[in-house]
Design a protein around this motif. Structure first.
Motif, short mmCIF file in Angstrom:
data_model
loop_
_atom_site.label_atom_id
_atom_site.label_comp_id
_atom_site.label_asym_id
_atom_site.label_seq_id
_atom_site.Cartn_x
_atom_site.Cartn_y
_atom_site.Cartn_z
N HIS A 144 -6.41 -8.61 -5.05
CA HIS A 144 -7.11 -7.38 -5.45
C HIS A 144 -6.13 -6.25 -5.71
CE1 HIS A 144 -10.68 -9.50 -4.01
NE2 HIS A 144 -9.94 -9.84 -2.98
N ALA A 191 -16.93 -3.68 -15.92
CA ALA A 191 -18.02 -2.71 -15.82
C ALA A 191 -17.47 -1.31 -15.62
CB ALA A 191 -18.95 -3.08 -14.66
N SER A 192 -18.18 -0.35 -16.19
CA SER A 192 -17.76 1.06 -16.12
C SER A 192 -16.36 1.25 -16.69
CB SER A 192 -17.80 1.58 -14.68
OG SER A 192 -19.12 1.68 -14.25
N VAL A 206 -2.93 -8.13 -1.85
CA VAL A 206 -3.62 -6.88 -2.18
C VAL A 206 -2.62 -5.78 -2.50
CG1 VAL A 206 -5.01 -5.00 -1.19
CG2 VAL A 206 -5.71 -7.38 -0.86
N THR A 257 -9.68 -9.05 -8.53
CA THR A 257 -10.36 -7.82 -8.92
C THR A 257 -9.35 -6.72 -9.21
OG1 THR A 257 -10.60 -6.86 -6.71
CG2 THR A 257 -12.31 -8.41 -7.41
N SER A 303 -9.67 -2.55 -9.75
CA SER A 303 -10.70 -1.51 -9.68
C SER A 303 -10.11 -0.12 -9.47
CB SER A 303 -11.67 -1.81 -8.53
OG SER A 303 -11.01 -1.82 -7.29
N SER A 304 -10.86 0.83 -9.99
CA SER A 304 -10.63 2.23 -9.70
C SER A 304 -9.26 2.74 -10.11
CB SER A 304 -10.85 2.49 -8.19
OG SER A 304 -10.92 3.87 -7.94
N ALA A 343 -21.63 -1.19 -19.42
CA ALA A 343 -21.35 0.25 -19.34
C ALA A 343 -19.95 0.59 -19.83
CB ALA A 343 -21.57 0.77 -17.92
N ALA A 358 -2.96 -1.65 -2.87
CA ALA A 358 -3.88 -0.52 -2.74
C ALA A 358 -3.10 0.78 -2.80
CB ALA A 358 -4.66 -0.60 -1.43
N SER A 362 -6.33 -2.22 -6.21
CA SER A 362 -7.24 -1.10 -6.00
C SER A 362 -6.50 0.22 -6.12
CB SER A 362 -7.86 -1.23 -4.59
OG SER A 362 -8.45 -0.02 -4.18
N ARG A 363 -7.03 1.09 -6.96
CA ARG A 363 -6.50 2.45 -7.08
C ARG A 363 -4.99 2.48 -7.38
NH1 ARG A 363 -7.92 5.47 -1.97
NH2 ARG A 363 -8.24 3.48 -0.95
N SER A 379 -12.76 -9.66 -12.15
CA SER A 379 -13.54 -8.51 -12.54
C SER A 379 -12.68 -7.25 -12.60
CB SER A 379 -14.71 -8.28 -11.58
OG SER A 379 -14.23 -7.80 -10.35
N THR A 410 -13.45 -3.09 -12.67
CA THR A 410 -14.49 -2.07 -12.53
C THR A 410 -13.86 -0.68 -12.44
OG1 THR A 410 -14.46 -2.42 -10.13
CG2 THR A 410 -16.15 -3.57 -11.37
N ALA A 411 -14.56 0.26 -13.07
CA ALA A 411 -14.10 1.65 -13.04
C ALA A 411 -12.65 1.77 -13.48
CB ALA A 411 -14.32 2.26 -11.66
N ARG A 434 0.83 -1.21 0.00
CA ARG A 434 0.00 0.00 0.00
C ARG A 434 0.86 1.26 0.00
NH1 ARG A 434 -1.17 2.31 5.41
NH2 ARG A 434 0.00 1.13 6.95
#
Lengths: 337, 338
Positions: free
Chosen positions: B163, B231-232, B139, B186, B188-189, B255, B141, B165-166, B208, B210-211, B119
């Motif tokens: 995951h 998605a997105s 993870v 995942t 995402s973002s 989307a 992040a 993230s960001r 997945s 997303t964003a 992180r």
């Protein structure tokens, strides 16, 4: 005329006069009985609702849209019992798709976009809603969710709530089952469960402006993921809002959210957190505030947080029981194990 | 007889000494600049750092390191947090914070990383350059400019339940990496690609994006995506740039701000099966002119702002479209798109 309609009363024959392939028009009532397929977009419609469907009936919108000419009207209203509705969308309405009547309808691959309040509202029970999308609903109302589930025993699977003004999904009905749904970029909570005995399983809540999941009822959350919920700097992965004795939070993952990974509100007691994982959230991994008690927090993992991995604001953890958790830091470290 | 007894006692004393030494190693605190292994078991008893060393910590397999929830902290984002080399290290339950590259997984590979977290890093989360590693429940992040999970020339790795993230660039980035498996991951973002694949025979299941800017981008042959959703997406959700025999099954594109699924001219013999493509700003599925020999079947394509199904090849070329559900298409329904 479909052959199978023969023998049904005259009134029903009139109601089902549009055969499969005939165009569906504004103000039509489809069913009970029959099979319909759209051949073009419908509207903009001045009627409220724009199209009424009364089950049992099968309606295939074949990718076409129902358009409202006023956002004071509903788009598609499903009444009666056991309608099958698929492949359509509703735009520019108040509620895009309202599922009412006696329930047990099956709604598949429908879309609700840009409606004033809600994308989908499920007022009846026993419905099955799958592979449907609610996107950018609830503009300017302050109340608009993607999916608003009021009836009991509804099942929602593989749906998407994206960029709605408020929550992606709000579950108020009891004993609803909710699996593999995705809530992304919503203005408030990703998935909110307020109905008793609901089950939320294998869902994903990401990038919402508030918490990923919120529960204020006796629900079970299992194997869900909350990630990248960012809010205004304090979005939690999972949050229990009010008294919810018996709520079970099991085997979920909360990672990269700006607030806590898992937390309770000060009025929430009696939750069970078991085998969850909290990684790299901006606040704590799991935080129990002062006043929240009788919670059991067992066999969870919490690593890499902006605050303590595990935190209990009650004096000596009050009646909260922390055991067999894996963590780097705890506040206090006397009663958290 | 007496000699035998003494020998046995001496042997027992040696074993005891070894056992005590091992026990001591388990209890020792890990410090900045340490090299752990090869051999032994280590358990952290506190956070490590901020460390001026680069890398902050070196782990050489085979060795077992349990961080017990604690993190390695760099004193500068120009440094590596944990560098793993050798073979067969087991590293678990820890984190890396405020470093440049958080964790590098090199050497001869076959390392196992479980519940490791990166992180607030400047570059990449996990950089994998060796083969046969297993990452589970890891993870990344918030990174500045790098990827979450970056595999460079790394083959036959398995990453599960993890995951990104960001992150600054791509959530998962495979660079000439083959035969890797991802499950339950995942991404995402971020403004990069959820899953960027340059390689062959990689397998993605239950993942997945997303964003993100692009959900999945593929260059290479025979990659499989099963139950993968995007998605997105700020651009396309699935883009097959080139390669032979890539397969998308039971996937979802929702989307997208461009096409939902696009097969570029260099992509051939692609299978797109049982996917849902909903609400793309352009076409649901687009096959560009020059893309050939694909099978597009049993997909559900609705509510796309352009066409639900589009094949730019004359009469769909050698691609077969069958048993799809859609509203609009080019060529029109009843022709080669079915």
């Amino acid at each position: 005329m479909n052959a199978w309609i023969g023998g049904i009363g005259t009134t029903v024959l009139l109601l089902t006069a549009a055969p499969a392939g005939a165009q569906i028009n504004c103000g039509d009532t489809l069913g009970p009985g029959g099979s319909f397929a759209a051949t073009a977009n419908i509207g903009p419609c001045v009627q409220n609702p724009a199209v009424r469907i009364v089950g049992g009936v099968t309606v295939d919108f074949a990718g076409y849209e129902v358009l409202c000419d006023s956002d004071a009207n509903d788009g598609i209203l499903i009444e009666g019992k056991s309608a099958k509705v698929s492949n359509g969308s509703a735009k520019g309405c108040d509620v895009g798709v309202r599922v009412a009547g006696e329930g047990k309808h099956k709604v598949n691959a429908m879309s609700a976009e840009g409606n004033k309040s809600f994308g989908f509202v499920l007022d009846s029970g026993g419905n099955k809603l799958t592979y449907s999308l609610a996107i950018e609903n609830g503009f300017d109302t302050g109340i608009g969710d993607g999916f608003d589930v009021n009836g009991d025993k509804n099942r929602l699977a593989h749906n998407w709530g994206i960029a709605n003004d408020q929550d992606g999904f709000e579950l108020d009905g009891e004993k609803c089952k909710f699996s593999e749904n995705v809530a992304v970029l919503n203005g408030n909570v990703g998935i909110r469960s307020d109905g008793n005995k609901g089950k939320v399983t294998k869902c994903l809540a990401a990038d919402n402006d508030a918490d990923g999941y919120v529960a204020s009822s006796n629900s079970a959350f299992t194997k869900n993921v909350a990630t990248s919920n960012i809010g205004s700097g304090n979005a939690n992965g999972f949050l229990l809002l009010s008294s919810a004795p018996g709520v079970k939070i099991t085997k979920n993952v909360s990672a990269g959210n700006t607030g806590d990974g898992f937390g309770t509100f000060f009025t929430s007691d009696g939750a069970k957190f078991t085998k969850n994982q909290a990684f790299a959230n901006g606040g704590s991994g799991i935080e129990i505030p002062d006043g929240s008690t009788e919670n059991t927090i067992k066999s969870n993992v919490a690593i890499g947080h902006g605050s303590a991995d595990l935190a209990d604001m009650n004096l000596d953890c009050d009646n909260n029981v922390w055991s067999k958790n894996l963590f780097g830091s705890a506040d206090p470290d006397t009663c958290i194990e | 007889m007496r000699i035998g007894l003494l020998a046995r006692l001496a042997h027992s004393a040696s074993l005891l000494a070894i056992m005590l030494a091992s026990a001591s190693a388990v209890q020792a605190q890990i410090a900045c600049g340490d090299t752990l292994g090869p051999g032994g078991k280590f358990v952290a008893s506190a956070d490590i750092g901020p460390c001026p060393d680069d890398p902050a910590l070196t782990i050489v397999g085979s060795v077992k390191v349990d961080f017990a929830g604690h993190e390695v902290i760099c004193d500068s984002t120009a440094k590596v947090g944990i560098a793993i080399s050798g073979k067969g290290a087991k590293v678990e339950n820890g984190g890396v914070v405020s470093c440049g590259n958080a964790i590098t997984v090199g050497g001869e590979g076959k390392h196992k990383l479980t519940r490791m977290v990166a992180r607030a890093i400047a570059v990449h989360g996990f950089t994998i350059t060796s083969d046969g590693n297993k990452l589970k429940e890891c993870v990344v992040a918030v990174s500045g400019a790098g990827d979450g999970f970056r595999l460079t020339g790394a083959n036959k790795n398995a990453i599960a339940d993890s995951h990104a993230s960001r992150v600054g660039m791509n959530g998962v980035n495979l660079l000439q990496a083959d035969g890797n498996k991802f499950k339950g991951v995942t991404s995402s973002s971020h403004d990069g690609i959820g899953f960027a694949i340059d390689g062959e025979n990689n397998k993605f299941t239950d993942c997945s994006a997303t964003a993100v800017h692009i959900g999945v981008r593929v260059a290479g042959d025979a990659n499989l995506f099963k139950d993968v959703s995007a998605a997105s997406c700020g651009d396309t959700c699935f883009e097959i740039l080139d390669g032979i025999g890539n397969k998308l099954t039971s996937c979802a594109s929702v989307a997208s701000d461009s096409d939902g699924i696009v097969l570029r001219a260099g992509a051939s013999e692609t299978t797109v099966n049982k996917c849902h493509v909903i609400r793309s700003a352009s076409s649901g599925i687009l096959i560009e002119d020059g893309s050939s020999g694909s099978l597009v079947s049993k997909n559900v394509l609705f509510h796309n702002d352009g066409l639900d199904a589009e094949d730019a090849n004359a009469a769909c070329g050698t691609t077969t479209w069958k048993s799809n559900s859609f509203g609009t298409s080019s060529p029109a329904a009843g022709g080669c798109i079915q």
